[in-house]
Motif scaffolding. Structure first.
Motif, PDB file in Angstrom:
ATOM      1  N   UNK A 231       0.856  -1.187   0.000  1.00  0.00           N
ATOM      2  CA  UNK A 231       0.000   0.000   0.000  1.00  0.00           C
ATOM      3  C   UNK A 231       0.895   1.241   0.000  1.00  0.00           C
ATOM      4  N   UNK A 232       1.861   1.236  -0.890  1.00  0.00           N
ATOM      5  CA  UNK A 232       2.962   2.192  -0.833  1.00  0.00           C
ATOM      6  C   UNK A 232       2.578   3.536  -1.428  1.00  0.00           C
ATOM      7  N   UNK A 233       2.801   4.579  -0.636  1.00  0.00           N
ATOM      8  CA  UNK A 233       2.574   5.943  -1.086  1.00  0.00           C
ATOM      9  C   UNK A 233       3.894   6.638  -1.399  1.00  0.00           C
ATOM     10  N   UNK A 234       4.976   5.876  -1.370  1.00  0.00           N
ATOM     11  CA  UNK A 234       6.277   6.393  -1.770  1.00  0.00           C
ATOM     12  C   UNK A 234       7.147   5.229  -2.217  1.00  0.00           C
ATOM     13  N   UNK A 235       8.151   5.538  -3.011  1.00  0.00           N
ATOM     14  CA  UNK A 235       9.061   4.509  -3.514  1.00  0.00           C
ATOM     15  C   UNK A 235       9.853   3.858  -2.394  1.00  0.00           C
ATOM     16  N   UNK A 236      10.031   4.573  -1.302  1.00  0.00           N
ATOM     17  CA  UNK A 236      10.844   4.065  -0.192  1.00  0.00           C
ATOM     18  C   UNK A 236      10.165   2.947   0.573  1.00  0.00           C
ATOM     19  N   UNK A 237       8.852   2.736   0.361  1.00  0.00           N
ATOM     20  CA  UNK A 237       8.126   1.740   1.158  1.00  0.00           C
ATOM     21  C   UNK A 237       7.627   0.559   0.325  1.00  0.00           C
ATOM     22  N   UNK A 238       8.220   0.341  -0.834  1.00  0.00           N
ATOM     23  CA  UNK A 238       7.731  -0.729  -1.707  1.00  0.00           C
ATOM     24  C   UNK A 238       7.854  -2.115  -1.080  1.00  0.00           C
ATOM     25  N   UNK A 239       8.832  -2.301  -0.207  1.00  0.00           N
ATOM     26  CA  UNK A 239       9.001  -3.605   0.455  1.00  0.00           C
ATOM     27  C   UNK A 239       8.927  -3.513   1.970  1.00  0.00           C
ATOM     28  N   UNK A 240       8.486  -2.392   2.494  1.00  0.00           N
ATOM     29  CA  UNK A 240       8.425  -2.215   3.943  1.00  0.00           C
ATOM     30  C   UNK A 240       7.557  -3.296   4.592  1.00  0.00           C
ATOM     31  N   UNK A 241       8.116  -3.967   5.610  1.00  0.00           N
ATOM     32  CA  UNK A 241       7.353  -4.943   6.378  1.00  0.00           C
ATOM     33  C   UNK A 241       7.148  -6.286   5.717  1.00  0.00           C
ATOM     34  N   UNK A 242       7.738  -6.515   4.559  1.00  0.00           N
ATOM     35  CA  UNK A 242       7.498  -7.778   3.862  1.00  0.00           C
ATOM     36  C   UNK A 242       8.037  -8.975   4.643  1.00  0.00           C
ATOM     37  N   UNK A 243       9.209  -8.847   5.237  1.00  0.00           N
ATOM     38  CA  UNK A 243       9.758  -9.962   6.025  1.00  0.00           C
ATOM     39  C   UNK A 243       8.839 -10.293   7.197  1.00  0.00           C
ATOM     40  N   UNK A 244       8.290  -9.262   7.829  1.00  0.00           N
ATOM     41  CA  UNK A 244       7.343  -9.473   8.923  1.00  0.00           C
ATOM     42  C   UNK A 244       6.114 -10.231   8.423  1.00  0.00           C
ATOM     43  N   UNK A 245       5.639  -9.867   7.252  1.00  0.00           N
ATOM     44  CA  UNK A 245       4.471 -10.541   6.678  1.00  0.00           C
ATOM     45  C   UNK A 245       4.748 -12.014   6.417  1.00  0.00           C
ATOM     46  N   UNK A 246       5.906 -12.304   5.859  1.00  0.00           N
ATOM     47  CA  UNK A 246       6.251 -13.692   5.542  1.00  0.00           C
ATOM     48  C   UNK A 246       6.283 -14.530   6.816  1.00  0.00           C
TER      49      UNK A 246
END
Length: 271
Positions: A231-246
Motif C-alpha cells: 500500500x505504498x505511497x512512496x518509492x521508499x516503502x515498496x518492500x516495507x514490512x514484507x519480512x514481517x508478513x512472511x
C-alpha cells in the motif's frame, strides 16, 4: 523469501509522493518481477481529488512506463475502488475493493483520515462506543465482500489503523472479532484473496500488518488465499514490512502467498 511484487501502490496522480516512473525505477532496483499501480477512484470524500480526466492521464502514463521498462519488470494497470462508490472500472487490468469510509447518520465516516477524526466520529455517531463503530465498519466491509467482483480485498481491518497497543479497543474482544470474522468469511466464500497490507507500518502507525493474526488464522482455516502488498505511497516503502508478513503468514499456517503477474495469479512458496 522475497515476494518481489507490490500491486497496491499510489503515485502523485492521487495521494502518493512519487511519480509512476520513479516507482517503477525503484521496483526494478529491488529486483521486482511485477509492480501494480492502484489509483484511488474518484469519490466525494477523497482528500486528494481524482477526476476522470486525471484517471485518463494516469492510465496513459502507466502504459508509457510499461513500454519503457518492458523486459525489466511487468507493469500492471490497476485501481482501488472505494466501497461507497462502485462505478465502472472496466478500463483497468485489476481492481482492489477497499472500505475507507462508511455512512453514519448521513455523514461520511473515514476510518483512515486521522485519529482525531476517528475520535470525533465515534463521539458524534456512536456515543463513544468504539465497538459499535467497528461493527458498522465491518458490516459495510462484509456487504462489499459478499458481492465483490474485484481481484482482491484491500486492508480488510483498516478500522484498526490507529489502534496500536489496543489504544481504543481490544481486537480479540468478541464485540470486535465477531463482525471482523464475518467480513473475512464473506471474502473467502466469495473466493477473494485477502491482502496482507503494510501501509500503516510504512507510515509509522502500526508495527504489524493488516489483517491481524486472529483474522489470518481464520483465512487459513477456511482455505482462503492471501497476498502481500505495501500500500505504498512512496518509492521508499515498496518492500516495507514484507519480512514481517512472511514470518506472520508462516506462523498462521500458510505455506504460500499469491503474487499477481501479467498472466494472472501465481503461488510463491514460503520456504
Amino acid at each position: 523469501m522475497k515476494i518481489r511484487s507490490n500491486v497496491h501502490t499510489h503515485t502523485t496522480f492521487c495521494d502518493g509522493k512519487n511519480s509512476v516512473e520513479e516507482m517503477a525505477r525503484a521496483a526494478i532496483d529491488l529486483g521486482f518481477v511485477s509492480l501494480g499501480y492502484s489509483i484511488h477512484g474518484w469519490t466525494p470524500y477523497e482528500t486528494v481529488p481524482v477526476t476522470l480526466e486525471k484517471e485518463a492521464l494516469y492510465r496513459d502514463e502507466v502504459k508509457r512506463v510499461r513500454e519503457k521498462y518492458r523486459g525489466q519488470i511487468e507493469i500492471l494497470l490497476g485501481a482501488e475502488r472505494d466501497a461507497l462508490y462502485p462505478r465502472d472500472f472496466s478500463q483497468y487490468e485489476y481492481l482492489i475493493d477497499s472500505t475507507h469510509c462508511f455512512l453514519a447518520d448521513g455523514e461520511y465516516v473515514c476510518v483512515d483520515r486521522s485519529a482525531a477524526h476517528m475520535e470525533e466520529m465515534v463521539r458524534r455517531h456512536f456515543g463513544g462506543d468504539y465497538y459499535a463503530y467497528c461493527r458498522a465498519y465491518f458490516r459495510r466491509e462484509a456487504e462489499v465482500c459478499a458481492s465483490s467482483d474485484a481481484t482482491f480485498i484491500g486492508h480488510i481491518d483498516l478500522v484498526s489503523k490507529y489502534n496500536e497497543g489496543s489504544r481504543y479497543f481490544d481486537e480479540s474482544d468478541p464485540r470486535y472479532l465477531g463482525p471482523a470474522l464475518e467480513a473475512v468469511d464473506c471474502a473467502v466464500r466469495r473466493g477473494l484473496p485477502i491482502e496482507m497490507n503494510t501501509g500503516a507500518m510504512g507510515r509509522g502507525y502500526r508495527s504489524a500488518p493488516y489483517p491481524n493474526r486472529i483474522l489470518l488464522r481464520r483465512i487459513r482455516e477456511l482455505g482462503g488465499e492471501i497476498l502481500i502488498n505495501g500500500d505504498s505511497h512512496s518509492a521508499a516503502t515498496l518492500e516495507t514490512g514484507y519480512d514481517t508478513c512472511v514470518e506472520l503468514a508462516r506462523s498462521c499456517g500458510f505455506d504460500h502467498v499469491l503474487r499477481l503477474r501479467a498472466a494472472g495469479w501465481e503461488e510463491v512458496l514460503l520456504n
